[in-house]
Design a protein around this motif. Structure first.
Motif, PDB file in Angstrom:
ATOM      1  N   HIS A 329      18.926  67.064  -6.361  1.00 26.53           N
ATOM      2  CA  HIS A 329      19.131  68.510  -6.501  1.00 26.53           C
ATOM      3  C   HIS A 329      17.794  69.216  -6.539  1.00 26.53           C
ATOM      4  O   HIS A 329      16.867  68.765  -7.200  1.00 26.53           O
ATOM      5  N   TRP A 330      17.686  70.307  -5.830  1.00 27.45           N
ATOM      6  CA  TRP A 330      16.465  71.104  -5.795  1.00 27.45           C
ATOM      7  C   TRP A 330      16.419  71.973  -7.014  1.00 27.45           C
ATOM      8  O   TRP A 330      17.390  72.670  -7.262  1.00 27.45           O
ATOM      9  N   CYS A 331      15.359  72.061  -7.799  1.00 32.88           N
ATOM     10  CA  CYS A 331      14.373  71.014  -7.915  1.00 32.88           C
ATOM     11  C   CYS A 331      14.171  70.730  -9.376  1.00 32.88           C
ATOM     12  O   CYS A 331      13.980  71.670 -10.115  1.00 32.88           O
ATOM     13  N   CYS A 332      14.182  69.632  -9.856  1.00 32.91           N
ATOM     14  CA  CYS A 332      13.989  68.303  -9.307  1.00 32.91           C
ATOM     15  C   CYS A 332      14.744  67.295 -10.135  1.00 32.91           C
ATOM     16  O   CYS A 332      14.198  66.767 -11.101  1.00 32.91           O
ATOM     17  N   TYR A 333      15.911  67.057  -9.840  1.00 33.84           N
ATOM     18  CA  TYR A 333      16.584  65.978 -10.546  1.00 33.84           C
ATOM     19  C   TYR A 333      17.602  65.293  -9.648  1.00 33.84           C
ATOM     20  O   TYR A 333      17.978  65.818  -8.584  1.00 33.84           O
ATOM     21  N   VAL A 334      18.002  64.130 -10.092  1.00 34.06           N
ATOM     22  CA  VAL A 334      18.965  63.351  -9.330  1.00 34.06           C
ATOM     23  C   VAL A 334      20.227  63.233 -10.166  1.00 34.06           C
ATOM     24  O   VAL A 334      20.169  62.912 -11.347  1.00 34.06           O
ATOM     25  N   LYS A 335      21.328  63.514  -9.560  1.00 39.01           N
ATOM     26  CA  LYS A 335      22.589  63.429 -10.293  1.00 39.01           C
ATOM     27  C   LYS A 335      23.435  62.333  -9.651  1.00 39.01           C
ATOM     28  O   LYS A 335      23.575  62.283  -8.434  1.00 39.01           O
ATOM     29  N   CYS A 336      23.988  61.486 -10.506  1.00 41.89           N
ATOM     30  CA  CYS A 336      24.777  60.378  -9.972  1.00 41.89           C
ATOM     31  C   CYS A 336      26.166  60.380 -10.572  1.00 41.89           C
ATOM     32  O   CYS A 336      26.392  60.935 -11.661  1.00 41.89           O
ATOM     33  N   LYS A 337      27.048  59.745  -9.853  1.00 46.03           N
ATOM     34  CA  LYS A 337      28.372  59.489 -10.426  1.00 46.03           C
ATOM     35  C   LYS A 337      28.357  58.080 -11.004  1.00 46.03           C
ATOM     36  O   LYS A 337      27.463  57.288 -10.721  1.00 46.03           O
ATOM     37  N   ARG A 338      29.341  57.785 -11.786  1.00 44.53           N
ATOM     38  CA  ARG A 338      29.485  56.425 -12.291  1.00 44.53           C
ATOM     39  C   ARG A 338      30.646  55.775 -11.584  1.00 44.53           C
ATOM     40  O   ARG A 338      31.759  56.305 -11.574  1.00 44.53           O
ATOM     41  N   CYS A 339      30.374  54.686 -10.955  1.00 44.13           N
ATOM     42  CA  CYS A 339      31.426  53.975 -10.251  1.00 44.13           C
ATOM     43  C   CYS A 339      31.636  52.647 -10.958  1.00 44.13           C
ATOM     44  O   CYS A 339      30.680  52.033 -11.432  1.00 44.13           O
ATOM     45  N   SER A 340      32.831  52.217 -11.015  1.00 47.35           N
ATOM     46  CA  SER A 340      33.040  50.889 -11.580  1.00 47.35           C
ATOM     47  C   SER A 340      33.726  50.019 -10.541  1.00 47.35           C
ATOM     48  O   SER A 340      34.477  50.496  -9.698  1.00 47.35           O
ATOM     49  N   ARG A 341      33.379  48.767 -10.596  1.00 47.17           N
ATOM     50  CA  ARG A 341      34.048  47.828  -9.710  1.00 47.17           C
ATOM     51  C   ARG A 341      34.299  46.536 -10.465  1.00 47.17           C
ATOM     52  O   ARG A 341      33.585  46.208 -11.420  1.00 47.17           O
ATOM     53  N   VAL A 342      35.326  45.869 -10.033  1.00 52.24           N
ATOM     54  CA  VAL A 342      35.693  44.631 -10.702  1.00 52.24           C
ATOM     55  C   VAL A 342      35.059  43.474  -9.933  1.00 52.24           C
ATOM     56  O   VAL A 342      35.152  43.417  -8.708  1.00 52.24           O
ATOM     57  N   VAL A 343      34.351  42.626 -10.655  1.00 59.13           N
ATOM     58  CA  VAL A 343      33.721  41.480  -9.994  1.00 59.13           C
ATOM     59  C   VAL A 343      34.170  40.186 -10.681  1.00 59.13           C
ATOM     60  O   VAL A 343      34.615  40.211 -11.835  1.00 59.13           O
ATOM     61  N   ASP A 344      34.031  39.123  -9.941  1.00 64.63           N
ATOM     62  CA  ASP A 344      34.313  37.816 -10.528  1.00 64.63           C
ATOM     63  C   ASP A 344      33.058  37.333 -11.216  1.00 64.63           C
ATOM     64  O   ASP A 344      31.962  37.426 -10.662  1.00 64.63           O
ATOM     65  N   GLN A 345      33.233  36.817 -12.413  1.00 68.77           N
ATOM     66  CA  GLN A 345      32.079  36.221 -13.080  1.00 68.77           C
ATOM     67  C   GLN A 345      32.417  34.797 -13.480  1.00 68.77           C
ATOM     68  O   GLN A 345      33.567  34.480 -13.787  1.00 68.77           O
ATOM     69  N   PHE A 346      31.392  33.986 -13.456  1.00 73.28           N
ATOM     70  CA  PHE A 346      31.586  32.567 -13.738  1.00 73.28           C
ATOM     71  C   PHE A 346      30.733  32.190 -14.934  1.00 73.28           C
ATOM     72  O   PHE A 346      29.547  32.539 -14.980  1.00 73.28           O
ATOM     73  N   VAL A 347      31.355  31.529 -15.854  1.00 77.06           N
ATOM     74  CA  VAL A 347      30.684  31.238 -17.124  1.00 77.06           C
ATOM     75  C   VAL A 347      30.805  29.744 -17.427  1.00 77.06           C
ATOM     76  O   VAL A 347      31.903  29.174 -17.336  1.00 77.06           O
ATOM     77  N   CYS A 348      29.702  29.130 -17.762  1.00 77.96           N
ATOM     78  CA  CYS A 348      29.690  27.688 -18.001  1.00 77.96           C
ATOM     79  C   CYS A 348      30.570  27.282 -19.177  1.00 77.96           C
ATOM     80  O   CYS A 348      30.577  27.941 -20.213  1.00 77.96           O
ATOM     81  N   LYS A 349      31.263  26.163 -19.000  1.00 68.06           N
ATOM     82  CA  LYS A 349      32.074  25.609 -20.099  1.00 68.06           C
ATOM     83  C   LYS A 349      31.156  24.905 -21.101  1.00 68.06           C
ATOM     84  O   LYS A 349      30.115  24.395 -20.727  1.00 68.06           O
TER      85      LYS A 349
END
Ligand SMILES: *[C@@H]1O[C@H](CO)[C@@H](O)[C@H](O)[C@H]1NC(C)=O
Ligand SMILES: *[C@@H]1O[C@H](CO)[C@@H](O)[C@H](O)[C@H]1NC(C)=O
Ligand SMILES: *[C@@H]1O[C@H](CO)[C@@H](O)[C@H](O)[C@H]1NC(C)=O
Ligand SMILES: *[C@@H]1O[C@H](CO)[C@@H](O)[C@H](O)[C@H]1NC(C)=O
Length: 349
Positions: A329-349
């Motif tokens: 945005h002029w001037c001077c900052y950046v504006k973001c949205k928050r996005c979420s996504r589902v990911v697979d995670q692997f965790v050691c036994k």
């Protein structure tokens, strides 16, 4: 500075037995506000408290430097079984350092490097009463019409001060020549030095343009420390090529496999094989890898096969929240949205 050094050596507590007791590695102890209250710090000997009072302005940077080293260690080893954390959290390294492994070598080197870095920079920034900008000699190959003498990081002071400070702990110890303890002492001193040299080796000349806009007809140059990430990367390479050592009959450290080139003062050395970091073991200080995230598709150390030491892993769905669709945005900052996504995670036994 030499007076300080003598005082420090005198003061260092002979009873400090392990790194876990080393206040250097408990930087929080020093960073309790702009004015550390030396008498309130836990783990300091009487004399160390005196030193703390003498050098109040240095202590904060020493603590921060060691902390920077630790953070860098955790970054460098984030995908390894040993991730720079241990059972005993009275220090970040704790008991694992009782074994003279390559991991111990790395932690000594990186924290010594962190201290040089922080003290050199603090000098430049005018934070310490006993030093200022670097007074390093003008490099011979600097083009003649460039000015030398911008305010540089005071590597010279940072190196000398942190050498005396960090090594004092080892230099205080008196072990019988040829004992295992003396081997460890020599190992620690060697690796501290390797860490400091790395900071020194990677320091470079940095310049700024002056003159009619954009012409860069005039330059001012100074000594500049490398980004600490570079120090971490380079020390990680030294870790990978660290040399196994043993004591010889004259009480000196020599390499186990003498057909290779002997290590230089820029290399890391170790005397004990690494413990098994797969399972929790209080004696070795290993946390084990149970509960660690791993990468299912990687065949490297971060892959589930190696990270979990063949025990297998559990799969989870995790929601990652990230910044996205960022707009300027002029001037001077950046504006973001928050996005979420589902990911697979692997965790050691
Ligand atoms: C680690 O330190 C925190 C505070 O710094 C403490 O609350 C916790 O009990 C400690 N954990 C262990 C295992 O010692
Ligand atoms: C922990 O490590 C030590 C030294 O390697 C070993 O002797 C001991 O058996 C281990 N303990 C456990 C519970 O695995
Ligand atoms: C290191 O691994 C242990 C488990 O093995 C985990 O509890 C800890 O949070 C990890 N530390 C970092 C800095 O990732
Ligand atoms: C897992 O490893 C693969 C192969 O090395 C790599 O391409 C991928 O980015 C890694 N995934 C994560 C989440 O780090």
């Amino acid at each position: 500075i030499y007076i300080y050094i003598y005082i420090y050596i005198y003061i260092i507590n002979y009873t400090i037995k392990s790194l876990a007791m080393n206040p250097l590695l408990i930087p929080e102890a020093y960073i309790i506000g702009a004015q550390p209250l030396c008498s309130q710090l836990v783990g300091l000997s009487k004399g160390q408290k005196k030193l703390c009072q003498l050098y109040q302005d240095h202590m904060q940077y020493i603590g921060e430097g060691a902390k920077t080293g630790i953070r860098e260690c955790q970054y460098q080893f984030r995908h390894r079984r040993w991730n720079c954390s241990t059972v005993d959290n009275s220090s970040v390294f704790g008991r694992v350092m009782q074994i003279g492994s390559r991991e111990a070598a790395f932690t000594y080197a990186i924290s010594a490097a962190g201290v040089v870095n922080a003290v050199s920079r603090a000098c430049r920034e005018g934070e310490l009463s006993s030093c200022g900008c670097s007074r390093a000699a003008r490099p011979k190959d600097l083009p003649r019409d460039w000015l030398w003498g911008g305010c540089g990081d005071n590597l010279n002071y940072g190196y000398r001060f942190s050498k005396e400070f960090v090594d004092a702990r080892e230099r205080e110890k008196t072990y019988e020549k040829g004992s295992m303890e003396s081997a460890r002492l020599l190992m620690n001193l060697h690796n501290n030095e390797a860490g400091r040299r790395m900071v020194s080796d990677l320091a470079h000349v940095s310049c700024k343009c002056h003159g009619v806009s954009g012409s860069c007809s005039l330059k001012t140059c100074w000594l500049q420390l490398a980004d600490f990430r570079k120090v971490g990367d380079a020390l990680k390479e030294k870790y990978d090529s660290a040399t196994a050592m043993k004591l010889n009959s004259r009480g000196k450290l020599v390499q186990v496999h003498s057909k290779f080139n002997p290590p230089t003062s820029h290399d890391l050395v170790y005397i004990d094989p690494s413990p098994d970091y797969c399972v929790f073991n209080r004696t070795t200080g290993s946390l084990g890898t149970q509960g660690r995230l791993c990468n299912k598709t990687s065949e490297g150390m971060d892959g589930c096969a190696l990270m979990c030491c063949g025990r297998g892993y559990d799969q989870f769905k995790a929601t990652l929240v990230e910044r996205c669709h960022c707009k300027f945005h002029w001037c001077c900052y950046v504006k973001c949205k928050r996005c979420s996504r589902v990911v697979d995670q692997f965790v050691c036994k």
